[in-house]
Scaffold this active site. Structure first.
Site, PDB file in Angstrom:
ATOM      1  N   ASP A  34      46.776  46.195  45.155  1.00 51.20           N
ATOM      2  CA  ASP A  34      46.926  47.452  45.857  1.00 51.20           C
ATOM      3  C   ASP A  34      48.359  47.445  46.900  1.00 51.20           C
ATOM      4  O   ASP A  34      48.662  48.517  47.414  1.00 51.20           O
ATOM      5  CB  ASP A  34      45.778  47.814  46.571  1.00 51.20           C
ATOM      6  CG  ASP A  34      45.379  46.712  47.826  1.00 51.20           C
ATOM      7  OD1 ASP A  34      45.945  45.851  47.696  1.00 51.20           O
ATOM      8  OD2 ASP A  34      44.425  47.008  48.573  1.00 51.20           O
ATOM      9  N   SER A  35      48.843  46.210  47.006  1.00 44.74           N
ATOM     10  CA  SER A  35      50.158  46.184  47.693  1.00 44.74           C
ATOM     11  C   SER A  35      51.183  47.053  46.939  1.00 44.74           C
ATOM     12  O   SER A  35      52.565  47.523  47.241  1.00 44.74           O
ATOM     13  CB  SER A  35      50.716  44.732  47.579  1.00 44.74           C
ATOM     14  OG  SER A  35      50.681  44.037  46.377  1.00 44.74           O
ATOM     15  N   ASP A  69      43.662  45.009  41.516  1.00 49.74           N
ATOM     16  CA  ASP A  69      42.855  45.013  42.663  1.00 49.74           C
ATOM     17  C   ASP A  69      42.122  46.449  42.562  1.00 49.74           C
ATOM     18  O   ASP A  69      42.531  47.579  42.051  1.00 49.74           O
ATOM     19  CB  ASP A  69      44.344  45.111  43.673  1.00 49.74           C
ATOM     20  CG  ASP A  69      44.083  44.135  44.720  1.00 49.74           C
ATOM     21  OD1 ASP A  69      42.921  43.687  44.973  1.00 49.74           O
ATOM     22  OD2 ASP A  69      45.001  44.003  45.225  1.00 49.74           O
ATOM     23  N   LYS A  78      39.975  42.268  41.560  1.00 50.56           N
ATOM     24  CA  LYS A  78      39.853  41.802  42.756  1.00 50.56           C
ATOM     25  C   LYS A  78      39.336  42.772  43.667  1.00 50.56           C
ATOM     26  O   LYS A  78      39.588  44.192  43.696  1.00 50.56           O
ATOM     27  CB  LYS A  78      41.021  41.231  43.224  1.00 50.56           C
ATOM     28  CG  LYS A  78      41.131  40.357  44.657  1.00 50.56           C
ATOM     29  CD  LYS A  78      42.254  39.723  44.830  1.00 50.56           C
ATOM     30  CE  LYS A  78      43.517  41.009  45.264  1.00 50.56           C
ATOM     31  NZ  LYS A  78      42.871  41.501  46.791  1.00 50.56           N
ATOM     32  N   GLU A  90      38.028  43.372  48.252  1.00 54.93           N
ATOM     33  CA  GLU A  90      38.130  42.852  49.434  1.00 54.93           C
ATOM     34  C   GLU A  90      36.838  42.660  50.228  1.00 54.93           C
ATOM     35  O   GLU A  90      35.994  43.651  50.142  1.00 54.93           O
ATOM     36  CB  GLU A  90      39.165  43.110  50.386  1.00 54.93           C
ATOM     37  CG  GLU A  90      40.516  43.034  49.763  1.00 54.93           C
ATOM     38  CD  GLU A  90      41.595  43.746  50.987  1.00 54.93           C
ATOM     39  OE1 GLU A  90      42.794  43.955  50.406  1.00 54.93           O
ATOM     40  OE2 GLU A  90      41.204  44.267  51.766  1.00 54.93           O
ATOM     41  N   GLU A 111      43.262  34.830  52.915  1.00 50.25           N
ATOM     42  CA  GLU A 111      44.513  35.274  53.305  1.00 50.25           C
ATOM     43  C   GLU A 111      44.488  35.200  54.957  1.00 50.25           C
ATOM     44  O   GLU A 111      43.646  35.517  55.700  1.00 50.25           O
ATOM     45  CB  GLU A 111      44.877  36.930  53.207  1.00 50.25           C
ATOM     46  CG  GLU A 111      46.094  37.527  53.564  1.00 50.25           C
ATOM     47  CD  GLU A 111      46.428  38.631  53.103  1.00 50.25           C
ATOM     48  OE1 GLU A 111      47.452  39.443  53.602  1.00 50.25           O
ATOM     49  OE2 GLU A 111      45.818  39.268  52.324  1.00 50.25           O
TER      50      GLU A 111
END
Length: 287
Positions: free
Chosen positions: A68-69, A107, A137, A139, A205
């Site tokens: 998502d970066s 993501d 992925k 979070e 992270e």
């Protein structure tokens, strides 16, 4: 001398041959676990389009993350929060079409999975069916255990992400190290709970190195660090940071291996100068 036709391929990540000539057989989630069991490190980089994916795949990078970066490395947003499922699916499709060996992980963007396990599963299905992702992925720690369980029970491999979670930057009070002091036990607890729910790996992270090392020892699944020290089983970086396409202030955990921005800047200036001087196109470039 043995008959080469009967030789078996080397395990993923083993020996110098792996670095010089990566196997074309696809990396799977169980290969990462096997590498952890052998004490071998593996690599993950972000990728958002065809040529980066092909280049990193050729280099032997084991996992490509369509992060998502992309929100702030492709679409020009300030954070990862604005990017949508519909914006990430074409990028994931490009990467999955281009990588012959690497495991491609997509993501799940902010707001596309937190509401319920069912929402998470439907979003994951889109990335698998429409984009060709091999895994997704998401979070979050303990609150995301039901989502991880739903996805994995439905046949979608899940990479978890704990510690500092960028999608929660406002709730966490900005970019801050997570898991210091008394909070260390919670990081370990979250990793173990996500493993029990079915996650095949967990990203940590901005977690203190000693805490990340303890997590790595306490779970059977591979750990992947980004600002989490050397004891993680694998490492991940955003490629534009690591290879110098992005300029400006970098996070402490970023090591820059190249100056891609400088190379492109000089090439573009040389091209512009040639056009203005009428030295390009020359006779050799003209039909």
């Amino acid at each position: 001398m043995s008959d080469s036709s009967t030789e078996q391929p080397a395990p993923y990540g083993s020996g110098p041959a792996a670095a010089s000539a990566p196997p074309t057989r696809r990396v799977r989630t169980h290969h990462l676990r096997e590498m952890k069991q052998r004490g071998e490190k593996f690599t993950m980089l972000t990728a958002y389009e065809q040529y980066a994916a092909q280049t990193f795949d050729e280099a032997g990078i084991d996992v490509l993350l369509v992060g998502d970066s992309a929100s702030n490395n492709v679409y020009g947003n300030e954070t990862s929060l604005p990017v949508t499922v519909d914006e990430l699916i074409p990028l994931t499709r490009a990467v999955s079409r281009s990588a012959r060996r690497a495991l491609v992980v997509a993501d799940l963007p902010f707001g596309s999975y937190q509401a319920s396990p069912e929402q998470a599963y439907l979003t994951g299905v889109r990335f698998m069916k429409e984009a060709g992702a091999h895994a997704v992925k998401l979070e979050g720690g303990l609150p995301m255990v039901p989502q991880v369980r739903k996805l994995t029970e439905g046949g979608i491999p899940v990479m978890a992400h704990i510690g500092f979670t960028p999608q929660s930057e406002h709730a966490l009070g900005g970019y801050r190290v997570q898991g210091r002091g008394a909070a260390a036990d919670r990081v370990v607890e979250e990793a173990q709970a996500l493993e029990s729910a079915g996650a095949f790996a967990v990203v940590m992270e901005m977690v203190p190195g000693d805490v990340a090392g303890e997590v790595t020892k306490s779970v059977g699944i591979p750990t992947i660090g980004i600002g989490a020290g050397v004891d993680c089983d694998g490492q991940v970086l955003v490629w534009q940071d690591a290879f110098g396409l992005r300029t400006g202030r970098m996070a402490k955990f970023v090591k820059q291996y190249a100056d891609v921005h400088g190379v492109l800047l000089e090439a573009a200036r040389e091209y512009a100068a040639d056009v203005k001087a009428q030295t390009f196109p020359g006779p050799e470039h003209t039909f």
